[in-house]
Motif scaffolding. Structure first.
Motif, PDB file in Angstrom:
ATOM      1  N   GLY A  80     -66.639 -45.657 -25.666  1.00  0.00           N
ATOM      2  CA  GLY A  80     -66.641 -46.596 -24.561  1.00  0.00           C
ATOM      3  C   GLY A  80     -65.228 -46.851 -24.084  1.00  0.00           C
ATOM      4  O   GLY A  80     -64.265 -46.340 -24.623  1.00  0.00           O
ATOM      5  N   HIS A  81     -65.125 -47.677 -23.073  1.00  0.00           N
ATOM      6  CA  HIS A  81     -63.818 -47.964 -22.493  1.00  0.00           C
ATOM      7  C   HIS A  81     -63.127 -49.136 -23.166  1.00  0.00           C
ATOM      8  O   HIS A  81     -61.917 -49.236 -23.132  1.00  0.00           O
ATOM      9  N   SER A  82     -63.888 -50.036 -23.755  1.00  0.00           N
ATOM     10  CA  SER A  82     -63.324 -51.229 -24.365  1.00  0.00           C
ATOM     11  C   SER A  82     -63.447 -51.138 -25.882  1.00  0.00           C
ATOM     12  O   SER A  82     -64.555 -51.071 -26.412  1.00  0.00           O
ATOM     13  N   VAL A  83     -62.311 -51.128 -26.554  1.00  0.00           N
ATOM     14  CA  VAL A  83     -62.295 -51.071 -28.017  1.00  0.00           C
ATOM     15  C   VAL A  83     -61.508 -52.256 -28.522  1.00  0.00           C
ATOM     16  O   VAL A  83     -60.406 -52.540 -28.046  1.00  0.00           O
ATOM     17  N   ILE A  84     -62.075 -52.956 -29.494  1.00  0.00           N
ATOM     18  CA  ILE A  84     -61.412 -54.100 -30.110  1.00  0.00           C
ATOM     19  C   ILE A  84     -61.441 -53.896 -31.617  1.00  0.00           C
ATOM     20  O   ILE A  84     -62.503 -53.663 -32.193  1.00  0.00           O
ATOM     21  N   ALA A  85     -60.283 -53.985 -32.250  1.00  0.00           N
ATOM     22  CA  ALA A  85     -60.207 -53.944 -33.705  1.00  0.00           C
ATOM     23  C   ALA A  85     -60.296 -55.379 -34.202  1.00  0.00           C
ATOM     24  O   ALA A  85     -59.700 -56.283 -33.633  1.00  0.00           O
ATOM     25  N   VAL A  86     -61.050 -55.590 -35.277  1.00  0.00           N
ATOM     26  CA  VAL A  86     -61.239 -56.930 -35.813  1.00  0.00           C
ATOM     27  C   VAL A  86     -60.917 -56.922 -37.302  1.00  0.00           C
ATOM     28  O   VAL A  86     -61.342 -56.031 -38.033  1.00  0.00           O
ATOM     29  N   SER A  87     -60.165 -57.925 -37.719  1.00  0.00           N
ATOM     30  CA  SER A  87     -59.855 -58.115 -39.137  1.00  0.00           C
ATOM     31  C   SER A  87     -60.232 -59.541 -39.507  1.00  0.00           C
ATOM     32  O   SER A  87     -59.944 -60.473 -38.766  1.00  0.00           O
ATOM     33  N   VAL A  88     -60.884 -59.702 -40.646  1.00  0.00           N
ATOM     34  CA  VAL A  88     -61.254 -61.028 -41.131  1.00  0.00           C
ATOM     35  C   VAL A  88     -60.333 -61.350 -42.303  1.00  0.00           C
ATOM     36  O   VAL A  88     -60.284 -60.610 -43.278  1.00  0.00           O
ATOM     37  N   GLN A  89     -59.594 -62.461 -42.175  1.00  0.00           N
ATOM     38  CA  GLN A  89     -58.602 -62.830 -43.192  1.00  0.00           C
ATOM     39  C   GLN A  89     -58.788 -64.270 -43.633  1.00  0.00           C
ATOM     40  O   GLN A  89     -59.141 -65.127 -42.828  1.00  0.00           O
ATOM     41  N   HIS A  90     -58.514 -64.531 -44.896  1.00  0.00           N
ATOM     42  CA  HIS A  90     -58.574 -65.904 -45.397  1.00  0.00           C
ATOM     43  C   HIS A  90     -57.178 -66.494 -45.588  1.00  0.00           C
ATOM     44  O   HIS A  90     -57.031 -67.686 -45.771  1.00  0.00           O
ATOM     45  N   ASP A  91     -56.161 -65.663 -45.523  1.00  0.00           N
ATOM     46  CA  ASP A  91     -54.785 -66.086 -45.762  1.00  0.00           C
ATOM     47  C   ASP A  91     -53.984 -65.969 -44.467  1.00  0.00           C
ATOM     48  O   ASP A  91     -53.885 -64.886 -43.882  1.00  0.00           O
ATOM     49  N   LYS A  92     -53.404 -67.074 -44.006  1.00  0.00           N
ATOM     50  CA  LYS A  92     -52.660 -67.075 -42.740  1.00  0.00           C
ATOM     51  C   LYS A  92     -51.460 -66.134 -42.781  1.00  0.00           C
ATOM     52  O   LYS A  92     -51.183 -65.437 -41.802  1.00  0.00           O
ATOM     53  N   LEU A  93     -50.744 -66.085 -43.905  1.00  0.00           N
ATOM     54  CA  LEU A  93     -49.592 -65.184 -44.006  1.00  0.00           C
ATOM     55  C   LEU A  93     -50.017 -63.723 -43.894  1.00  0.00           C
ATOM     56  O   LEU A  93     -49.352 -62.919 -43.234  1.00  0.00           O
ATOM     57  N   GLN A  94     -51.103 -63.374 -44.540  1.00  0.00           N
ATOM     58  CA  GLN A  94     -51.627 -62.007 -44.457  1.00  0.00           C
ATOM     59  C   GLN A  94     -52.062 -61.697 -43.028  1.00  0.00           C
ATOM     60  O   GLN A  94     -51.808 -60.605 -42.515  1.00  0.00           O
ATOM     61  N   ALA A  95     -52.691 -62.662 -42.377  1.00  0.00           N
ATOM     62  CA  ALA A  95     -53.131 -62.468 -40.990  1.00  0.00           C
ATOM     63  C   ALA A  95     -51.931 -62.233 -40.076  1.00  0.00           C
ATOM     64  O   ALA A  95     -51.954 -61.337 -39.225  1.00  0.00           O
ATOM     65  N   ASP A  96     -50.870 -63.021 -40.273  1.00  0.00           N
ATOM     66  CA  ASP A  96     -49.659 -62.840 -39.470  1.00  0.00           C
ATOM     67  C   ASP A  96     -49.030 -61.468 -39.716  1.00  0.00           C
ATOM     68  O   ASP A  96     -48.561 -60.812 -38.789  1.00  0.00           O
ATOM     69  N   ARG A  97     -49.017 -61.038 -40.966  1.00  0.00           N
ATOM     70  CA  ARG A  97     -48.451 -59.723 -41.297  1.00  0.00           C
ATOM     71  C   ARG A  97     -49.247 -58.588 -40.647  1.00  0.00           C
ATOM     72  O   ARG A  97     -48.679 -57.633 -40.114  1.00  0.00           O
ATOM     73  N   ILE A  98     -50.554 -58.719 -40.666  1.00  0.00           N
ATOM     74  CA  ILE A  98     -51.404 -57.692 -40.042  1.00  0.00           C
ATOM     75  C   ILE A  98     -51.134 -57.635 -38.537  1.00  0.00           C
ATOM     76  O   ILE A  98     -51.024 -56.558 -37.962  1.00  0.00           O
ATOM     77  N   ARG A  99     -51.024 -58.798 -37.901  1.00  0.00           N
ATOM     78  CA  ARG A  99     -50.728 -58.834 -36.457  1.00  0.00           C
ATOM     79  C   ARG A  99     -49.394 -58.147 -36.150  1.00  0.00           C
ATOM     80  O   ARG A  99     -49.286 -57.378 -35.194  1.00  0.00           O
ATOM     81  N   GLU A 100     -48.373 -58.459 -36.957  1.00  0.00           N
ATOM     82  CA  GLU A 100     -47.050 -57.851 -36.750  1.00  0.00           C
ATOM     83  C   GLU A 100     -47.095 -56.338 -36.918  1.00  0.00           C
ATOM     84  O   GLU A 100     -46.542 -55.599 -36.101  1.00  0.00           O
ATOM     85  N   GLU A 101     -47.740 -55.872 -37.978  1.00  0.00           N
ATOM     86  CA  GLU A 101     -47.830 -54.430 -38.215  1.00  0.00           C
ATOM     87  C   GLU A 101     -48.619 -53.735 -37.114  1.00  0.00           C
ATOM     88  O   GLU A 101     -48.279 -52.636 -36.691  1.00  0.00           O
TER      89      GLU A 101
END
Length: 88
Positions: A2-23
């Protein structure tokens, strides 16, 4: 798929979530990343809720791809999470 692709990650730790966003941003693949917060360590409920809302809001047909580890040795299969089956 399809034309629209969204990657989704489910995190319980804010620091880990921030690191994933940065990477993800550094990688620069051009795919939008949505990080869902799950303080209770739940995977299925936040993901299903997100998919239902996205499909309803955008009137889309949604396909969810869930990577799974397939251990080579049978004895290790018991140890692996069965998230794919739960999401199905």
């Amino acid at each position: 798929m399809g034309h629209s692709v969204i990657a989704v990650s489910v995190q319980h730790d804010k620091l880990q979530a921030d690191r994933i966003r940065e990477e993800w941003q550094r990688w620069g693949c051009g795919v939008e990343l949505v990080v869902l917060d799950s303080p209770t360590h739940a995977l299925v409920d936040p993901l299903v809720t997100f998919v239902q809302q996205e499909a309803a809001d955008r009137r889309l047909r949604v396909t969810v791809l869930v990577p799974q580890i397939e251990p080579r040795r049978r004895r290790y299969q018991i140890l692996q999470n069965q998230r794919g089956r739960l999401l199905a």
